[in-house]
Design a protein around this motif. Structure first.
Motif, PDB file in Angstrom:
ATOM      1  N   HIS A 213       2.336   2.377  13.745  1.00  0.00           N
ATOM      2  CA  HIS A 213       2.794   2.543  12.365  1.00  0.00           C
ATOM      3  C   HIS A 213       3.848   1.494  12.011  1.00  0.00           C
ATOM      4  O   HIS A 213       3.872   0.973  10.890  1.00  0.00           O
ATOM      5  CB  HIS A 213       3.379   3.937  12.165  1.00  0.00           C
ATOM      6  N   VAL A 214       4.730   1.190  12.969  1.00  0.00           N
ATOM      7  CA  VAL A 214       5.760   0.182  12.723  1.00  0.00           C
ATOM      8  C   VAL A 214       5.128  -1.195  12.565  1.00  0.00           C
ATOM      9  O   VAL A 214       5.475  -1.963  11.657  1.00  0.00           O
ATOM     10  CB  VAL A 214       6.792   0.184  13.865  1.00  0.00           C
ATOM     11  N   GLN A 215       4.190  -1.523  13.446  1.00  0.00           N
ATOM     12  CA  GLN A 215       3.535  -2.829  13.378  1.00  0.00           C
ATOM     13  C   GLN A 215       2.784  -3.007  12.064  1.00  0.00           C
ATOM     14  O   GLN A 215       2.803  -4.093  11.461  1.00  0.00           O
ATOM     15  CB  GLN A 215       2.564  -2.981  14.549  1.00  0.00           C
ATOM     16  N   ALA A 216       2.134  -1.952  11.573  1.00  0.00           N
ATOM     17  CA  ALA A 216       1.359  -2.031  10.338  1.00  0.00           C
ATOM     18  C   ALA A 216       2.211  -1.913   9.084  1.00  0.00           C
ATOM     19  O   ALA A 216       1.678  -2.019   7.982  1.00  0.00           O
ATOM     20  CB  ALA A 216       0.290  -0.937  10.332  1.00  0.00           C
ATOM     21  N   ARG A 217       3.508  -1.683   9.236  1.00  0.00           N
ATOM     22  CA  ARG A 217       4.424  -1.522   8.097  1.00  0.00           C
ATOM     23  C   ARG A 217       3.926  -0.420   7.144  1.00  0.00           C
ATOM     24  O   ARG A 217       3.904  -0.587   5.919  1.00  0.00           O
ATOM     25  CB  ARG A 217       4.602  -2.846   7.352  1.00  0.00           C
ATOM     26  N   ASP A 218       3.531   0.687   7.728  1.00  0.00           N
ATOM     27  CA  ASP A 218       3.036   1.799   6.917  1.00  0.00           C
ATOM     28  C   ASP A 218       4.114   2.380   6.009  1.00  0.00           C
ATOM     29  O   ASP A 218       3.799   2.896   4.931  1.00  0.00           O
ATOM     30  CB  ASP A 218       2.475   2.895   7.828  1.00  0.00           C
ATOM     31  N   ALA A 219       5.376   2.322   6.424  1.00  0.00           N
ATOM     32  CA  ALA A 219       6.449   2.854   5.582  1.00  0.00           C
ATOM     33  C   ALA A 219       6.585   2.049   4.295  1.00  0.00           C
ATOM     34  O   ALA A 219       6.820   2.612   3.223  1.00  0.00           O
ATOM     35  CB  ALA A 219       7.772   2.847   6.358  1.00  0.00           C
ATOM     36  N   HIS A 220       6.435   0.721   4.376  1.00  0.00           N
ATOM     37  CA  HIS A 220       6.530  -0.114   3.180  1.00  0.00           C
ATOM     38  C   HIS A 220       5.389   0.210   2.208  1.00  0.00           C
ATOM     39  O   HIS A 220       5.611   0.377   1.000  1.00  0.00           O
ATOM     40  CB  HIS A 220       6.479  -1.596   3.560  1.00  0.00           C
ATOM     41  N   TRP A 221       4.185   0.273   2.752  1.00  0.00           N
ATOM     42  CA  TRP A 221       3.039   0.561   1.888  1.00  0.00           C
ATOM     43  C   TRP A 221       3.066   1.996   1.378  1.00  0.00           C
ATOM     44  O   TRP A 221       2.614   2.276   0.263  1.00  0.00           O
ATOM     45  CB  TRP A 221       1.743   0.284   2.642  1.00  0.00           C
ATOM     46  N   GLY A 222       3.594   2.898   2.188  1.00  0.00           N
ATOM     47  CA  GLY A 222       3.741   4.271   1.711  1.00  0.00           C
ATOM     48  C   GLY A 222       4.675   4.358   0.516  1.00  0.00           C
ATOM     49  O   GLY A 222       4.445   5.147  -0.412  1.00  0.00           O
ATOM     50  N   PHE A 223       5.727   3.531   0.522  1.00  0.00           N
ATOM     51  CA  PHE A 223       6.645   3.509  -0.620  1.00  0.00           C
ATOM     52  C   PHE A 223       5.928   3.018  -1.871  1.00  0.00           C
ATOM     53  O   PHE A 223       6.110   3.577  -2.967  1.00  0.00           O
ATOM     54  CB  PHE A 223       7.836   2.607  -0.300  1.00  0.00           C
TER      55      PHE A 223
END
Length: 345
Positions: A213-223
């Motif tokens: 999840h960190v590598q895919a930057r899921d938090a950024h896209w989730g925002f």
């Protein structure tokens, strides 16, 4: 676009609804035809870029202007430009415009729908960001992991996945987690009984999944998904796209574990154990933020799909180049937005 609808706010809302639906349906069709999980992730992220551009174009009038120039029609109306004109008009012009019943009715309808839209967007935004307060409270009650074996495994996996940012490993009070939070400063939260509950190979597989999840930057896209969902809160297809993106992100993170040497079978076993534990904790599960746990609030059929995917991974013929993913997502997002604008013009 038909001339009879050029000055109608209702037609704007209807067209925006239909154009967003067209983009989501087109993305769903494309993902059904693509076998690669990585490309499915690119498509759903491109979908949200296209939805954001579409809403921006249609609100400012750029979308209608593009469609009118291509199809040889005349139109200049947009909700954004109309509101700016009304706000910037002198009082005499405003009173003159409100002399007729038709102008007064249109103005009252416009502002009524605008207020309703804004209130709904605020409520949707509060609903989406409320779990962040739960996370802040959870972080304040967490403490650092001191297990050297776990820390060494985390650093090795981080290097294997070429994650340049440091990742903090915390232990949450209670049985919350495993879950990954934070966009700029990622944190992996582990339950208190993590070492007792899972074997060493299962621990490695779970950490690899969370680092995926960190590598895919899921938090950024989730925002980004949260912002677009809040802006177009009344569209069910936008919420559907958000849910499908979250599911695809989980599959992609599952795919990361075997790539860095972790066991897919152990990760599948861990998912089953987590699923059984959550079935006996419905009250606690309702308080957890969606999309941040190692095992999100999935139906049993979705859990079976993830376990089946881990035990029998499909052959992926191609994956997008790592350095060009953002370019692919932006290019496809622009394409989706243009398809949505032109096909209903």
């Amino acid at each position: 676009m038909s001339g009879m609808y050029s000055d109608s706010l209702g037609s704007y809302t209807f067209l925006l609804f239909a154009e967003c639906a067209k983009i989501v349906l087109l993305t769903s069709l494309a993902t059904a035809l693509v076998r690669s999980v990585a490309w499915r992730r690119v498509l759903w992220r491109s979908c949200i870029v296209g939805l954001a551009l579409l809403a921006l174009f249609e609100t400012t009038g750029v979308g209608r202007s593009i469609a009118a120039s291509i199809y040889g029609q005349e139109t200049s109306w947009s909700p954004g430009s109309w509101a700016l004109e009304q706000l910037s008009s002198p009082p005499s012009e405003l009173s003159l415009a409100g002399d007729t019943i038709e102008a007064q009715a249109f103005e009252s309808t416009f502002w009524g729908i605008s207020v309703l839209w804004a209130v709904g967007a605020i409520i949707a935004l509060l609903r989406l960001i409320a779990p962040r307060f739960w996370v802040e409270r959870l972080l304040s009650r967490s403490h650092y992991v001191t297990n050297r074996s776990l820390l060494a495994t985390l650093e090795r996996l981080r290097r294997d996945l070429r994650i340049g940012r440091p990742v903090l490993l915390l232990r949450a009070s209670g049985s919350v987690g495993p879950l990954t939070i934070g966009a700029w400063r990622p944190v992996i939260l582990l339950p208190e009984d993590f070492e007792r509950r899972f074997t060493q190979r299962q621990q490695e597989a779970i950490l690899a999944h969370e680092l995926g999840h960190v590598q895919a930057r899921d938090a950024h896209w989730g925002f980004l998904f949260d912002m677009v969902t809040a802006a177009i809160w009344w569209h069910p297809f936008v919420w559907y796209a958000k849910a499908r993106n979250a599911q695809t992100a989980e599959f992609y993170a599952d795919r990361t574990a075997p790539e860095c040497g972790a066991s897919a079978e152990e990760l599948a076993t861990s998912l089953v154990q987590l699923g059984r534990g959550r079935m006996h904790s419905e009250a606690r599960r309702e308080r957890e933020p969606a999309g941040w746990t190692a095992l999100p609030k999935l139906a049993s059929s979705q859990l079976r799909e993830r376990v089946r995917f881990l035990l029998n991974p499909p052959d992926e013929p191609s994956v997008p180049p790592q350095g060009l993913e953002v370019a692919w997502q932006c290019a496809l997002g622009v394409l989706f937005a243009m398809v949505g604008i032109l096909c209903l013009a």
